[in-house]
Scaffold this motif. Structure first.
Motif, PDB file in Angstrom:
ATOM      1  N   VAL A 196      38.197   8.286  25.768  1.00 11.09           N
ATOM      2  CA  VAL A 196      37.511   6.999  25.710  1.00 11.09           C
ATOM      3  C   VAL A 196      38.133   6.051  26.732  1.00 11.09           C
ATOM      4  O   VAL A 196      39.220   5.508  26.529  1.00 11.09           O
ATOM      5  N   ILE A 197      37.429   5.856  27.836  1.00 18.55           N
ATOM      6  CA  ILE A 197      37.918   4.972  28.893  1.00 18.55           C
ATOM      7  C   ILE A 197      37.618   3.522  28.542  1.00 18.55           C
ATOM      8  O   ILE A 197      38.459   2.632  28.686  1.00 18.55           O
ATOM      9  N   ASP A 198      36.403   3.278  28.086  1.00 19.81           N
ATOM     10  CA  ASP A 198      35.990   1.936  27.650  1.00 19.81           C
ATOM     11  C   ASP A 198      35.147   2.119  26.398  1.00 19.81           C
ATOM     12  O   ASP A 198      34.054   2.682  26.459  1.00 19.81           O
ATOM     13  N   ALA A 199      35.639   1.647  25.257  1.00 17.73           N
ATOM     14  CA  ALA A 199      34.948   1.851  23.980  1.00 17.73           C
ATOM     15  C   ALA A 199      33.643   1.074  23.883  1.00 17.73           C
ATOM     16  O   ALA A 199      32.839   1.325  22.984  1.00 17.73           O
ATOM     17  N   GLY A 200      33.431   0.143  24.790  1.00 15.89           N
ATOM     18  CA  GLY A 200      32.197  -0.636  24.725  1.00 15.89           C
ATOM     19  C   GLY A 200      32.187  -1.597  23.559  1.00 15.89           C
ATOM     20  O   GLY A 200      31.125  -1.874  22.988  1.00 15.89           O
ATOM     21  N   MET A 201      33.357  -2.136  23.213  1.00  5.32           N
ATOM     22  CA  MET A 201      33.464  -3.005  22.042  1.00  5.32           C
ATOM     23  C   MET A 201      34.609  -3.991  22.242  1.00  5.32           C
ATOM     24  O   MET A 201      35.748  -3.589  22.505  1.00  5.32           O
ATOM     25  N   ILE A 202      34.309  -5.271  22.141  1.00  7.91           N
ATOM     26  CA  ILE A 202      35.329  -6.317  22.119  1.00  7.91           C
ATOM     27  C   ILE A 202      35.047  -7.188  20.912  1.00  7.91           C
ATOM     28  O   ILE A 202      33.998  -7.841  20.836  1.00  7.91           O
ATOM     29  N   ASP A 203      35.981  -7.186  19.957  1.00  6.39           N
ATOM     30  CA  ASP A 203      35.748  -7.845  18.662  1.00  6.39           C
ATOM     31  C   ASP A 203      34.482  -7.245  18.051  1.00  6.39           C
ATOM     32  O   ASP A 203      34.428  -6.061  17.791  1.00  6.39           O
ATOM     33  N   LYS A 204      33.418  -8.028  17.890  1.00  6.94           N
ATOM     34  CA  LYS A 204      32.167  -7.511  17.352  1.00  6.94           C
ATOM     35  C   LYS A 204      31.071  -7.428  18.403  1.00  6.94           C
ATOM     36  O   LYS A 204      29.926  -7.113  18.094  1.00  6.94           O
ATOM     37  N   PHE A 213      34.594  13.177  30.891  1.00  4.19           N
ATOM     38  CA  PHE A 213      34.110  14.522  30.585  1.00  4.19           C
ATOM     39  C   PHE A 213      34.534  15.470  31.708  1.00  4.19           C
ATOM     40  O   PHE A 213      35.031  15.048  32.757  1.00  4.19           O
ATOM     41  N   ASP A 214      34.298  16.732  31.514  1.00  2.32           N
ATOM     42  CA  ASP A 214      34.667  17.796  32.444  1.00  2.32           C
ATOM     43  C   ASP A 214      34.038  17.545  33.826  1.00  2.32           C
ATOM     44  O   ASP A 214      32.835  17.714  34.011  1.00  2.32           O
ATOM     45  N   LYS A 215      34.860  17.160  34.801  1.00  2.62           N
ATOM     46  CA  LYS A 215      34.317  16.824  36.120  1.00  2.62           C
ATOM     47  C   LYS A 215      33.729  18.045  36.830  1.00  2.62           C
ATOM     48  O   LYS A 215      32.777  17.917  37.614  1.00  2.62           O
ATOM     49  N   ASP A 216      34.267  19.223  36.542  1.00  2.00           N
ATOM     50  CA  ASP A 216      33.714  20.425  37.176  1.00  2.00           C
ATOM     51  C   ASP A 216      32.291  20.681  36.705  1.00  2.00           C
ATOM     52  O   ASP A 216      31.455  21.177  37.479  1.00  2.00           O
ATOM     53  N   ARG A 217      32.014  20.341  35.450  1.00  3.95           N
ATOM     54  CA  ARG A 217      30.656  20.538  34.939  1.00  3.95           C
ATOM     55  C   ARG A 217      29.710  19.491  35.508  1.00  3.95           C
ATOM     56  O   ARG A 217      28.566  19.786  35.874  1.00  3.95           O
ATOM     57  N   ILE A 247      27.495   9.031  36.695  1.00  2.43           N
ATOM     58  CA  ILE A 247      28.575  10.002  36.538  1.00  2.43           C
ATOM     59  C   ILE A 247      29.386  10.041  37.827  1.00  2.43           C
ATOM     60  O   ILE A 247      28.832  10.235  38.919  1.00  2.43           O
ATOM     61  N   ASP A 248      30.681   9.843  37.697  1.00  2.00           N
ATOM     62  CA  ASP A 248      31.585   9.978  38.833  1.00  2.00           C
ATOM     63  C   ASP A 248      32.178  11.384  38.776  1.00  2.00           C
ATOM     64  O   ASP A 248      33.071  11.671  37.973  1.00  2.00           O
ATOM     65  N   SER A 249      31.662  12.268  39.596  1.00  2.00           N
ATOM     66  CA  SER A 249      32.081  13.666  39.551  1.00  2.00           C
ATOM     67  C   SER A 249      33.507  13.875  40.061  1.00  2.00           C
ATOM     68  O   SER A 249      34.109  14.919  39.794  1.00  2.00           O
ATOM     69  N   ASP A 250      34.044  12.894  40.768  1.00  2.00           N
ATOM     70  CA  ASP A 250      35.434  13.013  41.231  1.00  2.00           C
ATOM     71  C   ASP A 250      36.414  12.814  40.076  1.00  2.00           C
ATOM     72  O   ASP A 250      37.497  13.419  40.062  1.00  2.00           O
ATOM     73  N   THR A 251      36.032  11.969  39.128  1.00  2.00           N
ATOM     74  CA  THR A 251      36.942  11.661  38.013  1.00  2.00           C
ATOM     75  C   THR A 251      36.441  12.188  36.672  1.00  2.00           C
ATOM     76  O   THR A 251      37.202  12.246  35.711  1.00  2.00           O
ATOM     77  N   GLY A 252      35.136  12.533  36.619  1.00  2.00           N
ATOM     78  CA  GLY A 252      34.546  12.947  35.347  1.00  2.00           C
ATOM     79  C   GLY A 252      34.182  11.791  34.445  1.00  2.00           C
ATOM     80  O   GLY A 252      33.881  11.985  33.266  1.00  2.00           O
ATOM     81  N   GLU A 253      34.159  10.571  34.988  1.00  2.00           N
ATOM     82  CA  GLU A 253      33.816   9.406  34.172  1.00  2.00           C
ATOM     83  C   GLU A 253      32.300   9.317  34.003  1.00  2.00           C
ATOM     84  O   GLU A 253      31.547   9.390  34.979  1.00  2.00           O
ATOM     85  N   VAL A 254      31.884   9.162  32.761  1.00  2.00           N
ATOM     86  CA  VAL A 254      30.466   9.055  32.422  1.00  2.00           C
ATOM     87  C   VAL A 254      30.231   7.657  31.856  1.00  2.00           C
ATOM     88  O   VAL A 254      30.762   7.299  30.798  1.00  2.00           O
ATOM     89  N   LYS A 255      29.437   6.875  32.567  1.00  2.00           N
ATOM     90  CA  LYS A 255      29.131   5.515  32.122  1.00  2.00           C
ATOM     91  C   LYS A 255      27.761   5.505  31.472  1.00  2.00           C
ATOM     92  O   LYS A 255      26.794   6.021  32.037  1.00  2.00           O
ATOM     93  N   PHE A 256      27.677   4.917  30.290  1.00  2.00           N
ATOM     94  CA  PHE A 256      26.408   4.865  29.570  1.00  2.00           C
ATOM     95  C   PHE A 256      25.575   3.664  29.996  1.00  2.00           C
ATOM     96  O   PHE A 256      26.108   2.621  30.415  1.00  2.00           O
ATOM     97  N   ALA A 257      24.264   3.813  29.875  1.00  2.00           N
ATOM     98  CA  ALA A 257      23.340   2.717  30.162  1.00  2.00           C
ATOM     99  C   ALA A 257      23.057   1.892  28.911  1.00  2.00           C
ATOM    100  O   ALA A 257      22.545   0.782  29.005  1.00  2.00           O
TER     101      ALA A 257
END
Length: 723
Positions: A196-204, A213-217, A247-257
């Motif tokens: 979990v890089i950013d939980a998408g939650m600050i207070d409420k 996630f797996d960057k190779d995938r 999706i940043d395939s170099d780091t495997g970071e998946v950002k949600f919309a």
């Protein structure tokens, strides 16, 4: 004169009574032609032609029952078949639409596709997209655009606190639903805390989060667009779908919309998810993918497609059948299949029947009795103190109904009365099975709508978050003699008053769930009067804490009588701070805990009882200190003066506990469990425990130890087989 009248009466007494004649019309998808007269020799070709004929016959003042016989075949609808007041029958002369001589009739919102048009994948640019090249020989393609099919719909997010939405075009072969290609195929990806890089939650406040996630995938998904995910990002009872923005395939970071209302967590074993709508991952039987721009349908069949196979893609967005202000109409012995939305929809209807039908492969629910609510325009927690959801009824759909009911608990759905779903098979529906409303909570007028002797299987293949095989609301509706097969979450979700749930079997609910019950109601002390009796609940739960019957957050005034619980969750019954609940004459067998009682309204849920808080709003909404509510439930008149935070007046007696690891949790004054109940590890005289026949023999020790215990009619529980 008197003798003449007597003589006349004798004369007519011997004559047979002539009943109203039966008028019959016929429809045939094979022999029917436009302009035919509707006889068996010259049948109509469509339902709409038959409807016109029925109206014309009625306009002539003809009396009597009307039967529209539908010959075997598939009837493809391009618009909803709508019946209104003008199409109604009467109490003595109903109107029936049913299959002729039990011939197989399918009414569908899809289009049949000939197996002849199926091709192997030959285009190199298409081949290279698939990760598993060994699956290529099994993958097939259909050129939809070449068939004139250009409406592929839109894949949209659904899930917790989200509206009911129609899925995009779906594929069904021989009645089996296919699913959008996903990764992983069968399992899910466990979210670890470090993912979990950013939980998408600050207070409420919540916003779109980011995970790793797996960057190779992800490198292999470089050409993919419109990727979706589905999973339990925080709580297992809040399953949600989120779109992938980047999706940043170099780091495997998946950002949600999209944001998840509770943020993203990796703290629990149910924090799992999967990706779907990926052409690259089409590698398993039962998967499909539609390339919208080119109009190509790729799929991996379960077996090699034969010339006799039935291939259908869904098209119709509206309900297959719509009944508005219509009464005494019957649909019988028909299969309704493959629409993107609702199978059969009713509003302001009376005494209609759906009998001996199969309703399957719908995108939303099989049947909706009552209107929905206009879809929410924002994604937010419902707020009973300052409601924001649109105050507009939705005809023909469900929209944000169950969120709207949270804010407006007396919402009247115009569900009519005495409408029945009888002896039907409901399976493979997208977002629940039946939504049954009807009845007025302000007047406590019972609707009498009912689901009887039906079987539910796989009702929630696209979304099961508070979208159960049966969602019921209103007043005085019934679920009787039904079979609920394995479902991921709740089997029966209850709102309203004075419902009856009886003689049902619930087998395998809450299979991927925490803090939920197979039967669930709660967070509204005004929803009293429901009776849950003579049901058999077994094999409930698999992960987390689960309940057979869950009286959540201060639920009051429900009777649980004569039920049998066998391995039915980690808590067979949970009473979460409520009052006036009766748990009597039940049998509990082989579970971790029988009864859980707690005082949550004195602790973490105490805000429910604040002045102008949720409970005060909901009790005031039904005028709880005035008739008819005060007359029906006099115990609630002084609810707020009688220490409402303390659970009490819960009668728990004449129950039998067999081989339970723990009988109860909670204080005795909340609901005495150890008094007037039988606790044993011994054989108490079941008819055939090895066959799960928990009928009690006449010489059972139960009747000696608990003289007031009444025999449970166990052999009457479940579906009634037709003779």
């Amino acid at each position: 004169m008197r003798f003449i009248l007597i003589a006349i009466s004798f004369l007519f007494a011997g004559q047979p009574v002539v009943a109203n004649p039966i008028k019959e019309f016929y429809i045939s998808s094979n022999g029917g032609k436009p302009g035919n007269t509707g006889t068996i020799q010259k049948p109509f070709i469509s339902l709409s032609e038959a409807k016109k004929a029925v109206r014309a016959y009625k306009e002539k003042g003809k009396a009597g029952k009307i039967i529209v016989w539908i010959r075997g075949g598939t009837y493809e609808l391009t618009e909803s078949f709508e019946l209104t007041k003008e199409d109604s029958g009467s109490e003595t002369c109903n109107i029936s639409y049913k299959s002729y001589a039990k011939e197989r009739v399918i009414i569908t919102g899809g289009r049949k596709i000939s197996p002849k048009v199926i091709k192997p994948v030959t285009d190199y640019s298409q081949k290279e997209r698939f990760i598993d090249q060994t699956a290529l020989s099994k993958i097939r393609v259909i050129d939809l655009k070449a068939l004139g099919l250009c409406d592929y719909g839109q894949t949209r997010i659904t899930g917790f606190r989200r509206s009911y939405v129609n899925p995009a075009m779906e594929l069904f072969i021989n009645g089996h639903p296919f699913h959008l290609a996903r990764y992983p195929n069968k399992t899910m990806i466990r979210i670890k805390p470090e993912d979990v890089i950013d939980a998408g939650m600050i207070d409420k406040d919540f916003y779109p989060g980011t995970i790793r996630f797996d960057k190779d995938r992800t490198v292999l998904w470089s050409k993919a667009s419109d990727i979706f995910t589905c999973g339990n990002y925080k709580y297992a009872w809040a399953t949600d779908q989120l779109r992938v923005e980047d999706i940043d395939s170099d780091t495997g970071e998946v950002k949600f919309a999209d944001a998840h209302m509770f943020g993203i967590s990796g703290e629990n074993e149910w924090n799992q998810y999967y990706y779907f709508n990926l052409m690259e991952e089409l590698d398993d039987p039962g998967e499909y993918y539609i390339e919208h721009e080119k109009g190509l349908l790729f799929f991996y069949p379960f077996t090699e497609v034969k010339s006799t196979d039935t291939i259908i893609v869904s098209l119709l967005e509206d309900p297959l059948i719509t009944l508005k202000d219509a009464s005494y109409i019957e649909f019988k012995d028909i299969s309704f299949e493959a629409g993107r939305g609702i199978g059969i929809y009713m509003e302001n209807t009376e005494s209609n029947k759906i009998e001996n039908c199969t309703i399957r492969n719908m995108g939303i629910v099989a049947v909706s009795i009552g209107k929905g609510s206009k879809p929410a325009t924002i994604y937010c927690h419902p707020d009973e103190a300052t409601p924001f959801l649109p105050k507009e009824k939705l005809s023909g759909g469900l929209g944000s109904l169950y969120d709207y009911l949270y804010e407006n608990t007396t919402f009247d759905r115009d569900g009519g009365k005495n409408n029945g779903i009888i002896n039907c098979l409901i399976e493979n529906t997208g977002c629940g099975g039946v939504s049954i409303g009807g009845g007025n909570r302000l007047a406590l007028e019972k609707a009498g709508n009912y689901v009887y002797n039906c079987e539910f299987t796989n009702c929630g293949r696209l979304d099961y978050s508070y979208k159960s095989p049966v969602n019921m609301d209103g007043v005085g509706n019934k679920i009787q003699h039904c079979q609920f097969n394995t479902c991921q979450a709740t089997a029966i979700y209850i709102h309203g008053n004075d419902h009856i749930i009886e003689y049902n079997v619930i087998d395998g609910a809450c299979k991927f769930m925490d803090d939920q019950g197979a039967v669930y109601l709660g967070r509204d002390p005004s929803e009293l009067g429901t009776i849950i009796r003579y049901n058999f609940l077994k094999n409930i739960g698999n992960i987390g804490i689960t309940m057979g019957v869950y009286f959540d957050d201060g639920a009051c005034g429900t009777q649980l009588y004569g039920n049998v619980f066998y391995k039915a969750g980690t808590r067979n019954v949970l009473i979460g701070g409520g009052q006036y609940n009766k748990v009597e004459n039940n049998i509990f067998i082989d579970s971790e805990m029988a009864i859980h009682l707690d005082n949550r309204l004195e602790s973490w849920a105490k805000n429910c009882l604040l002045p102008n808080g949720i409970f005060e709003i909901r009790l005031n909404a039904v005028n709880y200190q005035k008739e008819p509510f005060a007359k029906a439930y006099p115990e609630m008149i002084h609810y707020f003066e009688d220490s409402p935070a303390t659970p009490k007046h819960n009668a728990i007696q004449n129950n039998v506990f067999v081989r339970m690891k723990l009988i109860h949790s909670g204080e005795k004054e909340w609901g005495p469990v150890l008094d007037q109940n039988l606790i044993t590890d011994q054989n108490i005289g079941f008819a055939s425990e090895e066959n799960l026949d928990f009928s009690l023999k006449s010489n059972s020790v139960v009747f000696k130890k608990l003289p007031e215990f009444k025999a449970i009619p166990f052999n009457k529980i479940g579906r009634i087989k037709k003779k």
